[in-house]
Design an enzyme around this catalytic site. Structure first.
Site, short mmCIF file in Angstrom:
data_model
loop_
_atom_site.label_atom_id
_atom_site.label_comp_id
_atom_site.label_asym_id
_atom_site.label_seq_id
_atom_site.Cartn_x
_atom_site.Cartn_y
_atom_site.Cartn_z
N LEU A 101 -6.88 -20.42 3.30
CA LEU A 101 -7.92 -19.38 3.29
C LEU A 101 -8.85 -19.53 2.09
O LEU A 101 -9.65 -18.64 1.82
CB LEU A 101 -7.27 -18.00 3.30
N TYR B 86 0.86 -1.20 0.00
CA TYR B 86 0.00 0.00 0.00
C TYR B 86 0.89 1.24 0.00
O TYR B 86 2.04 1.20 0.40
CB TYR B 86 -0.96 -0.04 1.19
N GLY C 209 -8.54 -11.59 4.02
CA GLY C 209 -9.06 -10.35 4.57
C GLY C 209 -10.11 -9.76 3.66
O GLY C 209 -11.11 -10.40 3.31
N ASP D 101 8.33 -28.49 -18.50
CA ASP D 101 9.18 -29.59 -18.97
C ASP D 101 8.67 -29.93 -20.36
O ASP D 101 7.85 -30.82 -20.52
CB ASP D 101 9.07 -30.83 -18.06
N HIS E 286 -2.51 0.95 -4.28
CA HIS E 286 -1.72 -0.24 -3.96
C HIS E 286 -1.52 -1.09 -5.22
O HIS E 286 -2.09 -0.79 -6.27
CB HIS E 286 -2.40 -1.06 -2.87
N HIS F 10 -1.18 -5.31 -6.67
CA HIS F 10 -1.29 -6.75 -6.39
C HIS F 10 -0.32 -7.45 -7.34
O HIS F 10 -0.49 -7.37 -8.56
CB HIS F 10 -2.69 -7.28 -6.69
N TYR G 100 -9.88 -8.96 0.52
CA TYR G 100 -9.86 -9.38 -0.88
C TYR G 100 -10.27 -10.82 -1.08
O TYR G 100 -9.83 -11.71 -0.34
CB TYR G 100 -8.48 -9.18 -1.50
N ASP H 158 0.45 -12.47 0.95
CA ASP H 158 -0.71 -13.27 1.34
C ASP H 158 -0.46 -14.78 1.29
O ASP H 158 -1.06 -15.52 2.05
CB ASP H 158 -1.91 -12.93 0.44
N HIS I 287 -3.47 -0.96 -8.65
CA HIS I 287 -4.84 -0.64 -8.27
C HIS I 287 -4.96 0.81 -7.83
O HIS I 287 -4.69 1.16 -6.69
CB HIS I 287 -5.30 -1.58 -7.15
#
Ligand SMILES: [Cu+2]
Length: 656
Positions: A331, A308, A402, A473, A462, A464, A404, A322, A620
Site C-alpha cells: 500500500l 478504536y 485507507g 548486532d 483511537h 496507533h 491514514y 495494517d 489519538h
C-alpha cells in the site's frame, strides 16, 4: 495488476542502473538480477517462483499469493558475504487456493520446491481483489432496503470499505473469510472519500464465497452537513504563497548506491521493500576510521495496531493491524517530488508481486535524501568559534492504509545516531452523529467516545501503535542487554546535599518485557566481545521517544492479540522466523501469537543474538485541527552510540 510491458522495460534498462553511482541520476530502478543476498525478489524471480510451484503440480492459475517474498539466507552467511561471492536465492510464499492455505519455500537457484505444507485455520492478509465489495453489497436485498432508507440507490456515488473484522466473530461465521464493510458518500469529493460516512450500517461479507452474510442496521443517522473537500482549490482563500524554501544539493548528492546498498558519510546499509512491512533496512554498519563495524542486522516495522474506542456494534470491532492484515509495502504510495520528499531526493522504484504472483513496479515508492537541520552538529565558543552544521540522511516510505497516510523514516546522523520515525497524516476516521455542535441536545451522548471535529462528525478516539523490530548486532551477534538504572543515593546529615543520583548497571538476563519506566534510565545493547579504548563494552543505547501504551484490559480479545502494545520495549533471542509482533497470521486470529508467545519461554539473552522490539505509540484524541486534513504528526525513537566509539564522532567533520 502488473503492467508486464513496464516490467520488461524496467528489466531491460535496469542493467544499466546497476552500476551507476549517484549523483548522475535522481531515480533508481530495480535491478534485473539480484546483486546482493538481501535484495528483494526481482521481477524474473517472482515469475520463476510462481512457475516452479505450478510446474510442481501444487498450484494452478487459481492460486493467490498473499505473501511472496525473499526468504533470507542464514545470518552468518549474509554478514560474511562480500561482493562477487555466489549466493543462493529462495522465496517464501503463502498460497491460497480453493479455500486452502499453504506455506512454500522455493529454491530459485535450483528451481525446486524445498518445503510445502498446508496451514489450517488461518486467514492470510486481505487481497487487493477482495477489496471491491460495492456490487456484492448492492446485490443483497437487506442492503438495498437499508440504503434506500438513507436515500441511496445503486447508482449513487458511494465507496464501501474492505475492513478486517478483528478476532471476535459470531460463531456461525467461524472458518469463513470475512470482511466487514461500511460505506461513505463520495458525491462531493473522491479525494476525501472517508469524510462523509453512511452511519449506523455495515455489511458482513464472506469474501471466500462472495456472499453477504448479514447487514447490521442501527438506524438512520442524518448525513453530516460538514462536507470535507479541498474546496480551497476552488476559492480565493489560499493564504499568500511563500518564496521557495528548499533542500538542495547544488554540487550533487553525497549518497552513493550500488544495487540496493547505500553509502553515506560513515554509514552503509542495504534497503529493500517488502510487501508486508514496507522498507527493510539491513546490514547497517558504521565506518570507524576505515573499519566497517556492525550496528544492526535488520530494522523494519513489524506490525501496527489501531484500536478504536466506540462500543457501537458498527464500530467496536475496529482494531486494524495494517501491516499484517493489509501490507505496508503493497500500500505504499508514490512520493511527490518537492513535498513528500525534496525534489532533489533520490527516488527508488521497487518490484513487488501482485495477488496472482505477477510482478509490478511501485514507482517512486522510496526516497532517500540528505537534509541540513539548520542547527549545529556541534559547536563551541572559546577563544575562537567552532560550529559544525548538522546534516542527516533520510530514507522514507509512505504507506496509505485507507484514511491514514503513514510515513516511515530511517534517519542516519553524522554523530552515529539512528532515528526511527513514524508519521501519520491523512483523514481521521469519523462517525456521523445527530448533533451538529456541542450546543445540540444529543451532543453529550454523541461525543462520549470522541471529540466533534466537524459539524455532525465525531473523530472516534483511537491509538496507533507501531511495533518496530530492531535486530541490533553491535560489533557482532554476541550481545547483552544492560539497563542503566538511575538510583537516588541518600547522603548523611551534615553534607551540603542530602541526595544525589548514581547509575547502577543491571544485566537483563532473559527474554521478555523490559520492566522499566522509560526515561528513568536507559537500555543499552552491548557487545560481549569488543571494548572501546577505555575498556567499556561497545554499545548502542535506546533513547526512547514519545510513547503512549495501550490501556485496554488484558482480557480484551482485541488487546490479547497485540499484547506487545501494552509495553514499549521487549527483548527476544534472535530467531529468523520471529518477524511479526502479532505473528504471521493476525487477520481474524483470536489466538495469541507473536512477541508475547516467543518471550514466554524466557530464553537467555546473555551473550546472545538479541532483537529489540520497540513500540512507538500515539494516543489519538481527535481535535478540530485534524479535520478534514490531519497535519502530519511524527513520533520517533533513537539508537545512539554509547561507548561504541573511542571519542566524539564529530571532531573530524569539517567546520563551516
Ligand atoms: Cu489517528
Amino acid at each position: 495488476m502488473a503492467d508486464m510491458n513496464a516490467v520488461k522495460k524496467m528489466v531491460g534498462v535496469s542493467l544499466m542502473a546497476l552500476c551507476l553511482i549517484l549523483p548522475q541520476i535522481a531515480r533508481l530502478q530495480p535491478t534485473a538480477e539480484p546483486f546482493h543476498p538481501m535484495d528483494g525478489l526481482t521481477a524474473v524471480e517472482i515469475e520463476a517462483a510462481v512457475s516452479i510451484l505450478r510446474e510442481s503440480g501444487r498450484t494452478s492459475d487459481r492460486a493467490r499469493f498473499p505473501t511472496l517474498t525473499l526468504l533470507e539466507n542464514e545470518k552468518a552467511e549474509v554478514w560474511s558475504w562480500r561482493e562477487g561471492m555466489p549466493f543462493t536465492r529462495r522465496a517464501f510464499a503463502i498460497v491460497m487456493e480453493d479455500g486452502q492455505v499453504f506455506e512454500a519455500e522455493i529454491n530459485l537457484t535450483d528451481s525446486a520446491v524445498e518445503s510445502w505444507q498446508q496451514v489450517e485455520g488461518v486467514q492470510p492478509r486481505v487481497l487487493l481483489e477482495e477489496t471491491a465489495v460495492n456490487d456484492l453489497l448492492w446485490a443483497d436485498s437487506r442492503w438495498q432496503e437499508a440504503m434506500s432508507a438513507r436515500g441511496y440507490d445503486p447508482n449513487a456515488p458511494i465507496f464501501c470499505t474492505p475492513l478486517t473484522p478483528g478476532p471476535v466473530l459470531p460463531a456461525e461465521f467461524a472458518g469463513r473469510r470475512i470482511l466487514y464493510s461500511s460505506c461513505f458518500d463520495i458525491a462531493d469529493d473522491e479525494l476525501m472519500a472517508f469524510g462523509l460516512p453512511i452511519e449506523g450500517l455495515m455489511g458482513i461479507i464472506d469474501v471466500g464465497n462472495q456472499e453477504v452474510l448479514d447487514v447490521i442496521d442501527l438506524g438512520v443517522v442524518p448525513r453530516a452537513t460538514d462536507r470535507p473537500s479541498l474546496e480551497y482549490e476552488h476559492s480565493s482563500r489560499y493564504r499568500p504563497s511563500m518564496k521557495p524554501v528548499i533542500i538542495d544539493t547544488p554540487e550533487g548528492s553525497n549518497i552513493s548506491i550500488k544495487g540496493s546498498t547505500v553509502s553515506w558519510d560513515n554509514w552503509h546499509f542495504h534497503i529493500r521493500t517488502d510487501q508486508r512491512v514496507g522498507p527493510v533496512v539491513s546490514l547497517v554498519t558504521y565506518d570507524d576510521q576505515g573499519e566497517r563495524r556492525p550496528v544492526a542486522y535488520q530494522i523494519s516495522v513489524s506490525e501496527m495496531f489501531v484500536p478504536y474506542m466506540d462500543p457501537a456494534a458498527t464500530w467496536s470491532w475496529k482494531a486494524y493491524m495494517d501491516v499484517g492484515e493489509y501490507g505496508f509495502g503493497l500500500l505504499s504510495s508514490v512520493l511527490q517530488r518537492g513535498s513528500d520528499c525534496p525534489a532533489s531526493a533520490l527516488y527508488l522504484d521497487q518490484v513487488l508481486p501482485d495477488d496472482s504472483g505477477s510482478p509490478f513496479v511501485l514507482e517512486d515508492s522510496v526516497c532517500i535524501f540528505e537534509r541540513p537541520l539548520g542547527s549545529p552538529l556541534w559547536r563551541h565558543v572559546g577563544e575562537t568559534i567552532a560550529s559544525v552544521p548538522a546534516v542527516e540522511l533520510v530514507v522514507r516510505m509512505a504507506p496509505v492504509v485507507g484514511n491514514y497516510d503513514y510515513m516511515v523514516d530511517y534517519v542516519f546522523s553524522k554523530a552515529g545516531d539512528l532515528d526511527i520515525r513514524a508519521g501519520a497524516a491523512g483523514i481521521d476516521a469519523v462517525k456521523a452523529v445527530a448533533a451538529q455542535s456541542l450546543a445540540d441536545l444529543s451532543a453529550e451522548e454523541d461525543t462520549a467516545h470522541g471529540n466533534m471535529i466537524g459539524n455532525g462528525l465525531v473523530g472516534i478516539n483511537h491509538d496507533h501503535f507501531f511495533s518496530f523490530r530492531v535486530d541490533l548486532d553491535v560489533d557482532g551477534i554476541e550481545n547483552r542487554a544492560v539497563y542503566d538504572n538511575v538510583v537516588t543515593e541518600q547522603l548523611s546529615k551534615g553534607d551540603t546535599r542530602r541526595s544525589i543520583w548514581r547509575v547502577e548497571e543491571e544485566l537483563i538476563p532473559e527474554e521478555g518485557v523490559l520492566q522499566k519506566q522509560m526515561g528513568s534510565g536507559y537500555l543499552r545493547i552491548v557487545s560481549n566481545t569488543k571494548t572501546n579504548k577505555l575498556g567499556y563494552q561497545t554499545g548502542y543505547q535506546l533513547y526512547p521517544g514519545h510513547n503512549s501504551m495501550s490501556v485496554l484490559s488484558e482480557d480484551d480479545a482485541l488487546q490479547e492479540r497485540a499484547a506487545w502494545s501494552a509495553k514499549p520495549v521487549w527483548l527476544t533471542r534472535y530467531d529468523s522466523k520471529e518477524l511479526y509482533a502479532s505473528g504471521e497470521y493476525p487477520n481474524q486470529n483470536a489466538d495469541v501469537d507473536g512477541l508475547e508467545q516467543w518471550a514466554a519461554d524466557e530464553d537467555s539473552i546473555e551473550n546472545e543474538d538479541i532483537v529489540l522490539w520497540y513500540t512507538v505509540g500515539f494516543r489519538h484524541i481527535t481535535r478540530a485541527e485534524d479535520w478534514p486534513g490531519m497535519p502530519t504528526l511524527w513520533h520517533s525513537f533513537r539508537l545512539r552510540p554509547f561507548n561504541f566509539l573511542d571519542a566524539s564522532p564529530v571532531m573530524d567533520v569539517v567546520p563551516e
